[in-house]
Design a protein around this motif. Structure first.
Motif, PDB file in Angstrom:
ATOM      1  N   ILE A   8      -4.070  -4.599   4.384  1.00  0.00           N
ATOM      2  CA  ILE A   8      -3.188  -3.504   3.997  1.00  0.00           C
ATOM      3  C   ILE A   8      -3.875  -3.729   2.447  1.00  0.00           C
ATOM      4  O   ILE A   8      -3.351  -4.381   1.533  1.00  0.00           O
ATOM      5  N   GLY A   9      -4.646  -2.512   2.320  1.00  0.00           N
ATOM      6  CA  GLY A   9      -5.637  -2.252   1.885  1.00  0.00           C
ATOM      7  C   GLY A   9      -6.993  -2.604   1.655  1.00  0.00           C
ATOM      8  O   GLY A   9      -7.482  -3.747   1.960  1.00  0.00           O
ATOM      9  N   SER A  97      -1.120   5.402   4.599  1.00  0.00           N
ATOM     10  CA  SER A  97      -0.295   5.011   3.646  1.00  0.00           C
ATOM     11  C   SER A  97       1.251   4.426   4.132  1.00  0.00           C
ATOM     12  O   SER A  97       1.726   4.868   5.614  1.00  0.00           O
ATOM     13  N   VAL A  98       1.423   2.825   4.366  1.00  0.00           N
ATOM     14  CA  VAL A  98       2.183   1.863   4.533  1.00  0.00           C
ATOM     15  C   VAL A  98       3.746   2.442   4.017  1.00  0.00           C
ATOM     16  O   VAL A  98       3.775   2.177   2.688  1.00  0.00           O
ATOM     17  N   LEU A  99       5.146   2.528   4.714  1.00  0.00           N
ATOM     18  CA  LEU A  99       5.596   2.986   3.866  1.00  0.00           C
ATOM     19  C   LEU A  99       6.680   1.621   4.538  1.00  0.00           C
ATOM     20  O   LEU A  99       7.775   1.721   2.691  1.00  0.00           O
ATOM     21  N   ASP A 113       2.564   6.769   7.360  1.00  0.00           N
ATOM     22  CA  ASP A 113       2.738   8.438   7.541  1.00  0.00           C
ATOM     23  C   ASP A 113       1.593   8.840   8.889  1.00  0.00           C
ATOM     24  O   ASP A 113       1.565  10.086   8.986  1.00  0.00           O
ATOM     25  N   GLN A 114       1.124   7.478   9.960  1.00  0.00           N
ATOM     26  CA  GLN A 114      -0.080   7.905  10.193  1.00  0.00           C
ATOM     27  C   GLN A 114       0.473   7.426  11.505  1.00  0.00           C
ATOM     28  O   GLN A 114      -0.523   7.305  12.697  1.00  0.00           O
ATOM     29  N   HIS A 285       5.906  -1.103  -0.515  1.00  0.00           N
ATOM     30  CA  HIS A 285       5.624  -1.256   1.083  1.00  0.00           C
ATOM     31  C   HIS A 285       6.438  -2.444   2.192  1.00  0.00           C
ATOM     32  O   HIS A 285       6.549  -2.218   3.076  1.00  0.00           O
ATOM     33  N   LEU A 286       6.796  -3.446   1.717  1.00  0.00           N
ATOM     34  CA  LEU A 286       6.867  -4.430   1.773  1.00  0.00           C
ATOM     35  C   LEU A 286       8.815  -4.798   1.745  1.00  0.00           C
ATOM     36  O   LEU A 286       9.347  -5.546   2.233  1.00  0.00           O
TER      37      LEU A 286
END
Length: 354
Positions: A8-9, A97-99, A113-114, A285-286
Motif C-alpha cells: 500500500i503506497g 484508496s485503501v479504506l 474505493d476500487q 486504513h488498517l
C-alpha cells in the motif's frame, strides 16, 4: 484472485520494497492513492529542494539522472520516481484508496474505493504525509484568516502584500518562510530556539551521523548526543533569507483573535497562518486489524508484532532507523523482502510436509 504480496503506497518506501521483492522473485501489486506517480513529493511546495545530492537521493538499482543543480528539485524527484516505476515495470494501480483491511484464514482482504483485493502478505508503506499536525492555541477557533498546512502550500503567489504567520521550525518552516518572505510580511513562530547547521553541511552529514549512532547503539557503545539533527539545513533559499534578515523568531504565542496573534508584548495583524508543524503516523486504513497503535509496541523494526505476514515500511524511527529518508529506507525494504521470502518458503515447506 489472491495476490502473493500487496504494497500500500507507491512512494519511496513502497517502490524500494517492490524492488527488493522483485529480486526475490515476487511480483507485488502496489496500490497507490495518488492519481500520479511521485509519492508525497508531488504534494510538496513547488520550489522545494532536497538537501542531499542525487547520490543520497536515489533508490537501489537506479541512480537519479543528473540534476540541474547540486540538490534535486521537487519536480526532479517526482520525475525520478516515475522513471523508477517504469524501469522495473512494477504493477501499480492508481488511484486506489485503501479504506480498511481485515484478516481471516491467513488472507488479508483490502476494501478500497476500487473494489476488493486479497493477499497473503501485506506491506503498508503509506508514509506520514496524510497525518498533518496542527497545534491548538487559545482563541484559534475565532481566527477568521486563512489557515493551511505546509502540505497544502504550493507557492507564494496568493500571499503578496499579506501578513503571514509561519508556525513551526525545522527545514519546512525555514524554507517556506524564505519563499513567503519574498512577497509578504512574515512572522515566524517556533517552540524552540533557532539553530542552524554550518553552511557547508547538508543531508549527507546528518545521515552519516545518524548511521554512526545506530551502529553504536547496536554495539552498546556510548552515543554522541549531538543536537545537530534538530538544526536547520542551510539550503540556498534559507541562506538568502538570512541575508535579508527575515530569520527572526517572534515571541511565543499567547492567543489568537479574529485577525491577530497576541504575544507578551505585541499584537500582530495576521491574514494567513501556515502550519509547518510536521506529521504523525496515520494508520486508519488498517483499523480492521485492531492493531496496538502504540508505536513502541506496534512492530519490531518493520515487522508487525501482531501479524507475522504484515510489515510497515518508511514511517520513521519506530519502523526502522532512518526509514523515513530516501537512503535510509532501503536497508529496511531489503530486510522486509528477505523476511517475506523466508516466511513464504517456510509455509511452502509446511504444506509439502502435510
Amino acid at each position: 484472485m489472491v495476490e502473493q504480496v500487496i504494497i500500500i503506497g507507491a512512494g519511496q518506501a513502497g517502490l524500494s520494497t517492490a524492488y527488493y521483492l522483485k529480486r526475490k522473485g515476487f511480483d507485488p501489486l502496489i496500490l497507490d492513492a495518488n492519481a500520479h506517480f511521485g509519492g508525497s513529493w508531488q504534494h510538496a511546495w513547488d520550489s522545494l529542494k532536497l538537501f542531499s545530492p542525487k547520490a543520497y537521493s536515489s533508490l537501489s538499482g537506479y541512480m537519479m539522472p543528473n540534476t540541474k543543480e547540486a540538490y534535486p528539485s521537487k519536480a526532479e524527484m517526482v520525475d525520478y520516481l516515475g522513471k523508477y516505476e517504469q524501469r522495473y515495470q512494477f504493477r501499480v494501480k492508481r488511484p486506489v484508496s485503501v479504506l480498511n483491511v481485515h484478516f481471516s484464514d491467513n488472507i488479508y482482504t483490502l476494501e478500497t474505493d476500487q473494489g476488493t483485493f486479497k493477499t497473503q502478505y501485506l506491506v503498508s508503506a503509506t508514509g506520514n504525509f496524510s497525518g498533518e499536525i496542527s497545534p491548538q492555541f487559545s482563541g484559534l477557533s475565532a481566527f477568521k484568516g486563512k489557515q493551511l498546512h505546509s502540505s497544502e502550500y504550493t507557492n507564494n503567489e496568493f500571499l503578496k502584500g499579506l501578513n503571514v504567520a509561519i508556525i513551526g521550525s525545522g527545514n519546512s518552516g525555514s524554507q517556506v518562510l524564505a519563499e513567503v518572505s519574498q512577497v509578504a510580511n512574515t512572522f515566524w513562530f517556533t517552540n524552540r530556539p533557532l539553530e542552524y547547521l554550518a553552511d557547508e553541511l547538508d543531508g549527507r552529514y546528518l545521515f552519516e551521523l545518524s548511521t554512526k549512532r545506530y551502529y553504536a547503539t547496536l554495539k552498546g557503545e556510548e552515543i554522541d548526543n549531538t543536537d545537530d539533527f534538530s538544526k536547520i539545513v542551510m539550503v540556498d533559499s534559507v541562506k538568502d533569507a538570512r541575508s535579508r534578515d527575515v530569520l527572526v523568531k517572534q515571541e511565543d504565542i499567547k492567543y489568537f483573535t479574529e485577525n491577530a496573534i497576541v504575544t507578551a508584548n505585541h499584537t500582530l495583524p495576521i491574514d494567513v497562518v501556515i502550519w509547518c508543524t510536521g506529521f504523525k503516523t496515520q494508520l486508519n486504513h488498517l483499523s480492521g486489524l485492531n492493531l496496538n497503535l502504540d508505536v513502541n509496541q506496534l512492530s519490531d523494526d518493520s515487522h508487525s508484532n501482531d501479524y507475522k505476514s504484515l510489515w510497515f515500511v518508511g514511517y520513521g524511527e519506530w519502523s526502522g532507523f532512518a526509514s523515513a529518508t530516501i537512503i535510509g529506507v532501503q536497508k529496511h525494504a531489503k530486510k522486509v523482502a528477505e523476511q517475506i521470502t523466508e516466511l513464504a518458503n517456510t509455509q511452502i515447506n509446511e504444506l509439502t510436509e502435510i
